[in-house]
Design a protein around this motif. Structure first.
Motif, PDB file in Angstrom:
ATOM      1  N   ILE A   1     -57.922   3.146   4.613  1.00 18.25           N
ATOM      2  CA  ILE A   1     -58.897   2.313   3.919  1.00 18.25           C
ATOM      3  C   ILE A   1     -58.192   1.634   2.758  1.00 18.25           C
ATOM      4  O   ILE A   1     -57.463   2.294   2.004  1.00 18.25           O
ATOM      5  N   ASN A   2     -58.412   0.351   2.614  1.00 20.96           N
ATOM      6  CA  ASN A   2     -57.708  -0.428   1.604  1.00 20.96           C
ATOM      7  C   ASN A   2     -58.681  -1.016   0.586  1.00 20.96           C
ATOM      8  O   ASN A   2     -59.568  -1.795   0.949  1.00 20.96           O
ATOM      9  N   HIS A   3     -58.553  -0.604  -0.676  1.00 23.44           N
ATOM     10  CA  HIS A   3     -59.339  -1.227  -1.742  1.00 23.44           C
ATOM     11  C   HIS A   3     -58.826  -2.643  -1.997  1.00 23.44           C
ATOM     12  O   HIS A   3     -57.618  -2.860  -2.127  1.00 23.44           O
TER      13      HIS A   3
ATOM     14  N   GLY B   1     -63.235   7.697  -0.048  1.00 25.47           N
ATOM     15  CA  GLY B   1     -62.855   8.570   1.053  1.00 25.47           C
ATOM     16  C   GLY B   1     -63.983   9.472   1.491  1.00 25.47           C
ATOM     17  O   GLY B   1     -64.203   9.673   2.695  1.00 25.47           O
ATOM     18  N   PHE B   2     -64.718  10.034   0.545  1.00 24.24           N
ATOM     19  CA  PHE B   2     -65.854  10.896   0.885  1.00 24.24           C
ATOM     20  C   PHE B   2     -66.934  10.111   1.614  1.00 24.24           C
ATOM     21  O   PHE B   2     -67.556  10.612   2.559  1.00 24.24           O
ATOM     22  N   LEU B   3     -67.192   8.890   1.178  1.00 26.38           N
ATOM     23  CA  LEU B   3     -68.217   8.083   1.842  1.00 26.38           C
ATOM     24  C   LEU B   3     -67.817   7.753   3.275  1.00 26.38           C
ATOM     25  O   LEU B   3     -68.663   7.678   4.171  1.00 26.38           O
ATOM     26  N   ALA B   4     -66.525   7.572   3.494  1.00 28.45           N
ATOM     27  CA  ALA B   4     -66.035   7.244   4.835  1.00 28.45           C
ATOM     28  C   ALA B   4     -65.862   8.483   5.714  1.00 28.45           C
ATOM     29  O   ALA B   4     -65.846   8.380   6.943  1.00 28.45           O
TER      30      ALA B   4
ATOM     31  N   ILE C   1     -57.576  12.298   8.810  1.00 30.43           N
ATOM     32  CA  ILE C   1     -56.968  12.012   7.515  1.00 30.43           C
ATOM     33  C   ILE C   1     -57.430  10.632   7.081  1.00 30.43           C
ATOM     34  O   ILE C   1     -57.313   9.665   7.841  1.00 30.43           O
ATOM     35  N   ILE C   2     -57.976  10.542   5.876  1.00 29.14           N
ATOM     36  CA  ILE C   2     -58.403   9.258   5.338  1.00 29.14           C
ATOM     37  C   ILE C   2     -57.533   8.943   4.131  1.00 29.14           C
ATOM     38  O   ILE C   2     -57.688   9.547   3.061  1.00 29.14           O
ATOM     39  N   ALA C   3     -56.586   8.036   4.299  1.00 35.62           N
ATOM     40  CA  ALA C   3     -55.738   7.597   3.201  1.00 35.62           C
ATOM     41  C   ALA C   3     -56.379   6.366   2.571  1.00 35.62           C
ATOM     42  O   ALA C   3     -56.621   5.370   3.256  1.00 35.62           O
TER      43      ALA C   3
END
Length: 244
Positions: free
Chosen positions: A67-69, A82-85, A39-41
């Motif tokens: 992941i934090n912008h 998210g897709f890149l990660a 899960i990538i939040a």
């Protein structure tokens, strides 16, 4: 976490979703129990306790990556981050407000990956049944979807539905722009990919508030539709390619 790539990545964009974030992560993990997933939040620079909730959820859900912008960049950019990660070849998305029940995810993945799926199938999008929104919001959505469908010929009845299953490679081949997430069926078709749809459930928001207004979405959609129409007009297909 191990570096081995999971089969499925679930990308959840979130902005000011305190009260929804932690519970939603737990639901996703429960819905995909028995599957190989992560899960990538993506916290889009929330100003509330969203990030703290997500960090706390990592103790109970080891598959969670946060992941934090550093700056707020919008839902489409959060999805793209998210897709890149993501490490899975199949990537699912759903909204961070909790209105897309995670229990629908396995059915979307199964439809996308079924043995008899068309060779170019790259996306299965959800279509909300029994939508739990105000009458005005549902009317505005129907109007916008009708105009977009007529002008773009994307066969989609509900592009505003955030729950989808896609092939990562196909998504990353699409042209990126702000609000891209509302035009994924049209963009997939533009690149020669197949798109299917699946009925999904919908539920009321229990915390926080919507980040969009009907008027704001309308004005953004007008210019975006014109942009996608231009992209479509400049598209040329190869019919496939071979290395010889």
């Amino acid at each position: 976490m191990a570096s081995r790539a999971p089969a499925i990545s679930v990308v959840v964009p979130m902005h000011n979703e305190a009260g929804n974030a932690g519970a939603l992560v737990g639901e996703i993990a429960q819905a995909l129990a028995g599957h190989d997933f992560e899960i990538i939040a993506v916290n889009d620079a929330s100003s509330d306790e969203t990030l703290a909730e997500l960090q706390g959820a990592k103790a109970d859900v080891p598959q969670l990556r946060v992941i934090n912008h550093r700056s707020n960049a919008g839902q489409s950019r959060a999805v793209r981050t998210g897709f890149l990660a993501a490490r899975g070849s199949i990537v699912c998305t759903l909204d961070g407000d909790g209105q897309n029940p995670p229990g629908d995810l396995p059915a979307l993945v199964a439809q996308l990956t079924r043995p008899d799926a068309p060779g170019q199938l790259a996306m299965v999008g959800g279509e909300r049944v029994g939508r739990q929104d105000s009458a005005w919001k549902k009317f505005a959505s129907r109007l916008g979807n009708g105009v977009r469908k007529r002008l773009l010929n994307d066969d989609a009845k509900d592009t505003g539905c955030g729950i989808k299953a896609m092939r990562r490679e196909a998504y990353l081949s699409l042209p990126y722009f702000d609000h891209q997430h509302r035009f994924l069926p049209a963009l997939m078709k533009r690149e020669g990919y197949g798109v299917e749809f699946h009925p999904v459930s919908h539920r009321p928001r229990v915390a926080g508030k919507s980040k969009y207004t009907n008027i704001g979405r309308l004005f953004a959609s007008i210019s975006d539709i014109m942009g996608v129409m231009w992209l479509n007009s400049r598209s040329r297909q190869t019919g496939g390619w071979d290395e010889v």
